[in-house]
Design an enzyme around this catalytic site. Structure first.
Site, mmCIF file in Angstrom:
data_model
loop_
_atom_site.group_PDB
_atom_site.id
_atom_site.type_symbol
_atom_site.label_atom_id
_atom_site.label_comp_id
_atom_site.label_asym_id
_atom_site.label_seq_id
_atom_site.Cartn_x
_atom_site.Cartn_y
_atom_site.Cartn_z
ATOM 1 C CB CYS A 2 -0.973 0.032 1.151
ATOM 2 S SG CYS A 2 -0.609 -0.994 2.516
ATOM 3 N NE ARG A 27 5.714 1.542 -3.605
ATOM 4 C CZ ARG A 27 6.562 1.236 -2.651
ATOM 5 N NH1 ARG A 27 6.250 0.359 -1.737
ATOM 6 N NH2 ARG A 27 7.734 1.801 -2.609
ATOM 7 C CD1 TRP A 75 -2.259 -6.002 -2.277
ATOM 8 C CD2 TRP A 75 -1.538 -6.740 -0.300
ATOM 9 N NE1 TRP A 75 -1.988 -7.337 -2.401
ATOM 10 C CE2 TRP A 75 -1.546 -7.813 -1.205
ATOM 11 C CE3 TRP A 75 -1.126 -6.979 1.008
ATOM 12 C CZ2 TRP A 75 -1.154 -9.100 -0.846
ATOM 13 C CZ3 TRP A 75 -0.736 -8.257 1.370
ATOM 14 C CH2 TRP A 75 -0.749 -9.303 0.438
ATOM 15 C CG ASN A 99 1.504 1.987 3.778
ATOM 16 O OD1 ASN A 99 0.305 2.056 3.493
ATOM 17 N ND2 ASN A 99 2.459 2.493 3.023
ATOM 18 N N GLY A 100 1.053 -1.333 6.890
ATOM 19 C CA GLY A 100 1.606 -2.269 7.870
ATOM 20 C C GLY A 100 0.516 -3.043 8.588
ATOM 21 C CD GLU A 483 11.911 -15.949 -10.949
ATOM 22 O OE1 GLU A 483 11.639 -16.362 -9.797
ATOM 23 O OE2 GLU A 483 11.526 -14.860 -11.381
ATOM 24 C CE LYS A 487 8.390 -13.890 -12.301
ATOM 25 N NZ LYS A 487 9.277 -13.345 -11.430
ATOM 26 C CD GLU A 490 5.400 -13.764 -9.547
ATOM 27 O OE1 GLU A 490 5.681 -13.178 -8.509
ATOM 28 O OE2 GLU A 490 6.140 -13.738 -10.555
ATOM 29 C CG HIS A 506 12.059 -40.261 -6.857
ATOM 30 N ND1 HIS A 506 12.342 -41.539 -6.450
ATOM 31 C CD2 HIS A 506 13.157 -39.820 -7.517
ATOM 32 C CE1 HIS A 506 13.572 -41.854 -6.818
ATOM 33 N NE2 HIS A 506 14.085 -40.827 -7.483
ATOM 34 C CE LYS A 605 8.489 -4.749 -8.509
ATOM 35 N NZ LYS A 605 8.840 -5.941 -9.283
#
Ligand code: HGA
Length: 610
Positions: A2, A27, A75, A99-100, A483, A487, A490, A506, A605
């Protein structure tokens, strides 16, 4: 995550607040709001779920005009993303944005309810508004009341407050969530990131942990964690403001993928001599500290964690140094046994990742030799709080799914590996000179990989109607596969898993059928033959294979096997190169699926909450 913006001026500040919020949009957030002390002498707010543009539209219908205000992009951590939970939160004649996370919000909520306060949201933030209101009744002054309030808060916060009873000031508090004051002429501003204020000023004052600030038109006063009045240095913004526009590209993510040759080049600049890495790139005490390192502990989250996993292969193989890698959210909460002379390395794009930062702070109590941050933001908390730093030079990364930050982190980690090996004399003869040479050629190689853009775009069609995908790699390509799968998850929302190719039989082989494409990275190394056998196992079960293979690996297209040839590269550097087609693949799959590529759902972000 946020964002906060605040302003006290002689002009109408609402457009400034909105512009600030737009600049923080990258973000990730789910709702937005603004509170303005209007020219009619009232504190009024407008909040909207969804994008800042929706808030802007609402304000176009019912303008709020005033010279003092705060704004927020939220957020959600506590309470659904809806108008009722959006910030600012009101109590009496004051408004708060936060924020937090307030960890003791439940206890405080009960106490405040007992005092007669009525809650209108499900957020943890609302307790701050009521608690501050309660303190203000006794203490009278907003900063004095804020100081008393934050003493009762457990958790993390960046806070901005305005009150209709004291309409000449924005007051702010920082603990665990960054805040910066923007200095103007006869006007001052506040934000969670200076980016939000670049439109109005280039002079900034960064609040430190525990600071409280009183921001007025003509003055700024700051108190530190002990309540002592302090001066914080005013800094001219230097980091070269890069235009936040997409240029010729359809999405920031594609632009950022294509920036990789340039930003890798920039990350190498000034850090290489003729045939060696300049150890001092990590800071003046680096050589002396590196000589004592016998072990490395890497801690990071998400994409940065994958960079750390690649580095483990490099550190052990090239520099002969034992290395452990762990996600920060686990590391910070478990009992850790620290080997003597261990270097503690954190990796984060923003340098504000809450879990990584907390892990660093814990690590300071655990007896590590020293801390080192690999980070993209020079003024971040992680950089400020670490003994040594290597700044990646990726520039601003706006796409939520990290791309250029990752490859520049890998470059930084390879420089670290070579520096440690150099100082400790553990590199094999000629390795450093060869890799320095290869690193110089890397931007060109990355450019060649990017030239495969349209080939990868075609292959993406195989995935658009699929629900599951498997990524395989061996050795240092295993984290590259991880990675690649991250991606795809996401931005295309396709379920993707990564496995070391040898693990296939396995368990995961049971999943393979013609509806489950399998993506593999296959550089030409000693594991190639083993990998080829793993791929046969997939083909035998009808799985469609997409293989990114070294042009010298001798792999060819066949029934159900799509081979995309990659330029040949030194094996050590191959994780960096092979990342590129996997980024492009997830990008084009997401475009085909029509998802919000730059701001994927549920993600943010710079993850500044735990
Ligand atoms: N806890 C607050 C603020 C959330 C936040 O900082 N997100 O990054 C809320 O849920 O409203």
């Amino acid at each position: 995550m946020c964002g906060i913006v605040g302003a006290v001026a002689e002009r109408n500040i609402t457009p400034i607040l909105l512009e600030g919020l737009k600049r923080l949009e990258y973000r990730g957030y789910d709702s937005a709001g603004v509170a303005v002390f209007t020219n009619a002498g009232k504190l009024e707010r407008m909040r909207r779920p969804g994008k800042v543009s929706e808030l802007e539209q609402a304000l176009a219908g019912e303008p709020l005009v005033g010279r003092l205000g705060i704004a927020h992009t939220r957020w959600a951590t506590h309470g659904a993303p809806c108008e009722r939970n959006a910030h600012p939160h009101f109590s009496g004649d004051l408004a708060v944005v936060h924020n937090g996370i307030i960890e003791n919000h439940e206890v405080l909520r009960e106490q405040l309810k007992g005092l007669g306060y009525v809650f209108t949201s499900d957020t943890d933030t609302e307790v701050i508004a009521h608690l501050l209101n309660h303190k203000l009744k006794d203490l009278g002054d907003l900063t004095v009341a804020l100081k008393a309030t934050v003493k009762e808060l457990h958790g993390a916060y960046g806070l901005a407050v305005v009150s209709a009873s004291q309409p000449d000031r924005v007051v702010a508090a920082r603990s665990g969530s960054p805040l910066v004051i923007g200095l103007g002429l006869g006007e001052n501003f506040l934000a969670s990131d200076q980016l939000a204020l670049r439109q109005v000023t280039d002079r900034f004052m960064y609040l430190e942990e525990g600071d409280i600030a009183d921001i007025r038109r003509e003055s700024v006063a700051i108190w530190d964690v002990n309540g002592q009045s302090v001066e914080r240095e005013a800094v001219q913004y230097r980091d070269g403001a890069e235009a936040a526009d997409k240029g010729e590209y359809r999405h920031f993510m594609l632009k950022e993928i294509h920036e990789q040759p340039a930003v890798v080049q920039r990350t190498l600049e000034g850090r290489l001599s003729q045939n060696q890495v300049l150890v001092n790139a990590f800071g003046p005490q680096a050589a002396e500290l590196f000589a004592r390192v016998r072990n490395v502990q890497i801690v990071a989250c998400g994409t940065s964690y994958h960079a750390g996993m690649v580095a483990r292969y490099w550190l052990e193989e090239l520099a002969g140094i034992p290395c452990q890698v762990e996600v920060a959210s686990e590391f910070r909460y478990r009992k850790v046994v620290v080997q003597p002379d261990t270097l503690f390395v954190t990796i984060s794009q923003s340098g504000e990742t809450a879990d990584t930062l907390a892990a660093l702070r814990n690590a300071k109590e655990l007896g590590f030799l020293a801390s080192l941050a690999i980070c993209n933001v020079s003024i971040s908390s992680l950089v400020r709080e670490s003994d040594l730093t290597l700044l990646t030079q990726a520039g601003r990364e706006i796409g939520v799914a990290s791309t250029k930050a990752f490859t520049t982190q890998l470059v930084g980690l390879l420089l670290l590996t070579l520096s440690l090996g150099q100082v400790r004399g553990t590199l094999a003869e000629g390795v450093e000179a060869t890799l320095v040479e290869e690193l110089r050629r890397l931007p060109t190689r990355l450019g060649e990989a990017l030239a495969m853009d349209s080939t990868v775009e075609k292959v993406a069609e195989l995935f658009a109607d699929k629900n599951h995908t498997l990524f395989l790699g061996r050795g240092a390509q295993y984290p590259v596969a991880m990675e690649g799968s991250l991606k795809l998850k996401e931005i295309s929302y396709i379920h993707a898993e990564a496995y070391p190719a040898g693990e296939l039989k396995h368990g995961p082989l049971a999943l393979v059928d013609d509806d489950m494409p399998v993506v593999t990275v296959a550089p030409n190394n000693e594991l190639l033959e083993k990998l080829k056998s793993n791929l046969q196992e997939v083909r035998a079960r009808g799985g469609q294979l997409v293989v990114f293979a070294d042009e010298k690996a001798g792999m060819t297209n066949g029934e159900g096997t799509h081979v995309i040839n990659m330029p040949h590269i030194n094996d050590t550097l191959s994780p960096i190169l092979y990342t590129i087609p996997l980024q492009l693949l997830s990008y084009y799959v997401a475009v085909l699926k029509g998802t919000d590529v730059d701001q994927p759902r549920n993600l943010a972000k710079s993850v500044t909450v735990e």
